[in-house]
Scaffold this active site. Structure first.
Site, mmCIF file in Angstrom:
data_model
loop_
_atom_site.group_PDB
_atom_site.id
_atom_site.type_symbol
_atom_site.label_atom_id
_atom_site.label_comp_id
_atom_site.label_asym_id
_atom_site.label_seq_id
_atom_site.Cartn_x
_atom_site.Cartn_y
_atom_site.Cartn_z
ATOM 1 N N CYS B 76 17.232 15.315 0.635
ATOM 2 C CA CYS B 76 15.807 14.975 0.518
ATOM 3 C C CYS B 76 15.590 13.475 0.671
ATOM 4 C CB CYS B 76 15.219 15.543 -0.775
ATOM 5 S SG CYS B 76 13.415 15.557 -0.753
ATOM 6 N N HIS B 177 16.225 21.194 0.041
ATOM 7 C CA HIS B 177 17.010 21.157 -1.194
ATOM 8 C C HIS B 177 17.988 22.329 -1.221
ATOM 9 C CE1 HIS B 177 14.898 17.936 -3.317
ATOM 10 N NE2 HIS B 177 13.865 18.330 -2.625
ATOM 11 N N GLU B 179 20.242 22.841 -3.272
ATOM 12 C CA GLU B 179 20.441 23.222 -4.672
ATOM 13 C C GLU B 179 19.318 24.101 -5.207
ATOM 14 O OE1 GLU B 179 19.250 20.392 -3.641
ATOM 15 O OE2 GLU B 179 17.837 19.533 -5.078
#
Lengths: 253, 196
Positions: B76, B177, B179
């Site tokens: 990001c 992202h 994650e």
């Protein structure tokens, strides 16, 4: 192409889900953590946890829950309910929430939105806007506070615009006319808000059947749709809903 | 050892949590020596470009990051800071990728930030060996890196096709992202951690 998001909402009291969740798949039907994992595995795009804990003493249980959810699930989630101050936000974000939502506290003190956006970034600030139809207001809807008990005197659309200018990154729009009815989302309200502001809008309140989701995306111009009981009572299955929406030409993950 | 660079940006915890779900231990640090000696380095972050660069420059981390030879992943804001410059705060960045980061223009019904799940297209490189074309990943951003020779995945929003991912030698960046991108994101992180 950006997908329309499907968002289950979990009401949490003292760290446990309420609203009679009835899932045979779960070992502990009241466990918000297990339910979150279940929805995540079903293809939910995000989750919203609404803290309806009545007493301040028990608020800590929400922080613990947020911490365990953040460890276990790999999709974004928002925490709302009882968030009034910068410290409340700091506590939830540092426990691992991706976004927080503010409602009455922001309507009573709009500067809170500016403060939160500049300190934590707009991407994590969601304005929860509860609206009820009222012909006396220019948009036809008034923003209401305290779970609908208190009229705010604010026009829903002008408040949405103001919140956007003050740095809210997203609006969670609940129709108080439709909430709990299973009669379909408030398509008119959603379209008025969503087509007049340039941040994403999550439509909430009234989901009863799969067609309702299609309508609020196509005609209501919602970016995301949130529901609770239709998912909790297994009346709508998320994989089936996504399949239906895909076949209707709506982009979903 | 995996080092996660600690700086004044948010959302670092979500990366630490994802690593722990994958069974990996990581050290969150701003110590140049630990970062330099790590096997893998992750540079996460959600925040504002100019204040992040100021922080990195003040602590000498900019020089350290540019000199790293081990597999490096910016996520990001991390990816944006790896580029030459950013319109956000008119900021000079690390210059690992030659791109200039530009802001999405609002209007024509497009909402900013670009928030939600979008598809990865024209994916290439080892990070994506377990990823299929058109898989969905989660984005939240208001600035983007245009397509370039280093683009390793593309996506499209607001009428613009841009870099969802950049790769050059040991340096990789993901605008989305991983994650927070469910199974798809975990597969990519696993490739970075185990195959590079």
């Amino acid at each position: 192409m950006l997908a329309k998001r499907i968002i289950p909402c979990l009401d949490v009291k003292d760290g446990r889900t309420v609203k009679g969740v009835n899932f045979v798949q779960l070992r502990d039907a009241g466990s918000a953590l297990e339910l979150a994992e279940f929805y995540s595995s079903q293809g939910a795009d995000e989750l919203v946890f609404l803290d309806i804990t009545a007493t301040i003493e028990n608020r800590g249980t929400m922080t613990d829950l947020v911490r365990s959810v953040a460890r276990r699930i790999s999709i974004p989630f928002t925490v709302g309910g009882g968030i009034r101050t910068e410290d409340d936000v700091e506590r939830m974000l540092s426990a691992g929430a991706d976004k927080i939502s503010v409602n009455s506290a922001a309507a009573r003190n709009p500067g809170l939105l500016n403060t939160l956006a500049s300190r934590f970034g707009s991407q994590c600030v969601v304005l929860a806007l509860d609206a009820r139809s009222n012909p006396l207001f220019p948009s036809g809807y008034e923003a209401v506070l305290d779970g609908g008990r208190t009229p705010s005197g604010l026009d829903a659309l002008s408040w949405a615009r103001e919140a956007c200018d003050r740095g809210a990154g997203e609006i969670l729009l609940t129709s108080m006319d439709k909430d709990g009815t299973k009669d379909g989302f408030a398509v008119d309200l959603t379209r008025i808000i969503s087509s007049n502001i340039d941040i994403p809008v999550i439509a909430s309140g009234g989901a009863g059947k799969m067609e309702d989701f299609r309508t609020v995306f196509e005609d209501g111009m919602a970016d995301a749709a949130l529901a609770a009981s239709v998912f909790h009572f297994h009346e709508i299955d998320i994989p089936e809903l996504k399949c239906y929406l895909r076949q209707s030409g709506i982009p979903v993950r | 050892m995996i080092a996660v660079i600690k700086y004044n940006a948010g959302n670092i915890l979500s990366v630490m949590n994802a690593l722990s779900r994958l069974g990996k231990e990581a050290v969150l640090t701003d110590d140049p020596e630990i970062i330099s000696s790590a096997d893998k380095v992750i540079f996460p972050g959600v925040g504002e470009a100019s204040s992040a660069m100021r922080y990195l420059n003040e602590r000498g981390l900019s020089t350290v990051i540019r000199s790293l030879k081990q597999p490096f992943l910016g996520i990001c804001l991390g990816m944006q800071l790896m580029c030459a410059s950013s319109e956000e705060g008119d900021t000079e960045c690390l210059g690992i990728f030659p791109s200039e980061i530009i802001q999405f223009r609002r209007g024509a019904g497009w909402k900013v930030p670009h928030m939600g799940w979008n598809t990865l297209e024209n994916i290439s490189g080892p990070l994506y060996k377990d990823t299929k074309e058109m898989e969905y990943v989660y984005f939240v951003h208001s600035y983007y890196a245009p397509l370039s020779e280093y683009t390793s995945a593309e996506t499209e929003y607001a009428g613009v096709r841009f870099s969802a991912s950049l790769s050059k030698d040991n340096f990789h960046g993901m605008q989305f992202h991983p994650e927070k991108s469910g199974d798809a994101g975990e597969r990519m992180l696993r490739c970075f951690l185990e195959d590079l």
